[in-house]
Design a protein around this motif. Structure first.
Motif, mmCIF file in Angstrom:
data_model
loop_
_atom_site.group_PDB
_atom_site.id
_atom_site.type_symbol
_atom_site.label_atom_id
_atom_site.label_comp_id
_atom_site.label_asym_id
_atom_site.label_seq_id
_atom_site.Cartn_x
_atom_site.Cartn_y
_atom_site.Cartn_z
ATOM 1 N N PHE A 17 17.475 0.942 -30.597
ATOM 2 C CA PHE A 17 18.910 1.097 -30.613
ATOM 3 C C PHE A 17 19.440 2.213 -29.790
ATOM 4 O O PHE A 17 18.608 3.095 -29.350
ATOM 5 N N VAL A 66 20.802 3.005 -38.543
ATOM 6 C CA VAL A 66 21.680 2.817 -37.364
ATOM 7 C C VAL A 66 23.045 3.225 -37.799
ATOM 8 O O VAL A 66 24.057 3.677 -37.147
ATOM 9 N N THR A 83 27.115 0.462 -29.869
ATOM 10 C CA THR A 83 25.608 0.589 -30.411
ATOM 11 C C THR A 83 25.078 -0.694 -29.741
ATOM 12 O O THR A 83 25.434 -1.820 -30.254
ATOM 13 N N ILE A 85 21.454 -2.736 -30.199
ATOM 14 C CA ILE A 85 20.497 -3.224 -30.987
ATOM 15 C C ILE A 85 19.683 -4.296 -30.505
ATOM 16 O O ILE A 85 19.944 -5.420 -30.328
#
Length: 115
Positions: A17, A66, A83, A85
């Motif tokens: 991530f 996360v 973010t 991922i």
């Protein structure tokens, strides 16, 4: 008592991530370091790279990490966080295939830091 191991528990999951915090003032790298601190505190094997951090573990736990990393960015002053991922799941049956992620990994180029 014998514990039953599900197929999912036998799988290897790696999650990579990247957090991209936006601040009104301050240094983005210091905020990203707060996210990395969350990963280090997890106790899971991890690798910090220039563009992302990769952790190895059980998927639900990785996703929780996360979420905690995002929260750490917000608490450190980010007004928003993007973010990205990536998730790679490998079953035990995949280890004899050409596409295995660990193909080519040798003790000399060990990928993860065991915390």
């Amino acid at each position: 008592m014998t514990e039953t191991v599900t197929a999912e528990q036998k799988n290897t999951v790696m999650l990579a991530f990247q957090v991209i915090p936006r601040l009104r003032d301050g240094n983005n790298f210091e905020v990203v370091d707060k996210a990395i601190d969350v990963v280090k505190a997890s106790g899971l094997p991890f690798q910090v790279g220039a563009m992302e951090t990769t952790i190895k573990g059980e998927l639900d736990r990785l996703l929780d990490i996360v979420k905690q990393a995002e929260k750490a960015c917000l608490e450190a002053g980010a007004v928003e966080v993007i973010t990205n991922i990536k998730i790679h799941t490998t079953t035990p049956e995949a280890h004899d295939t050409f596409c295995t992620y660990t193909r080519g990994v040798t003790p000399a180029n060990k990928m993860f830091i065991d915390s």
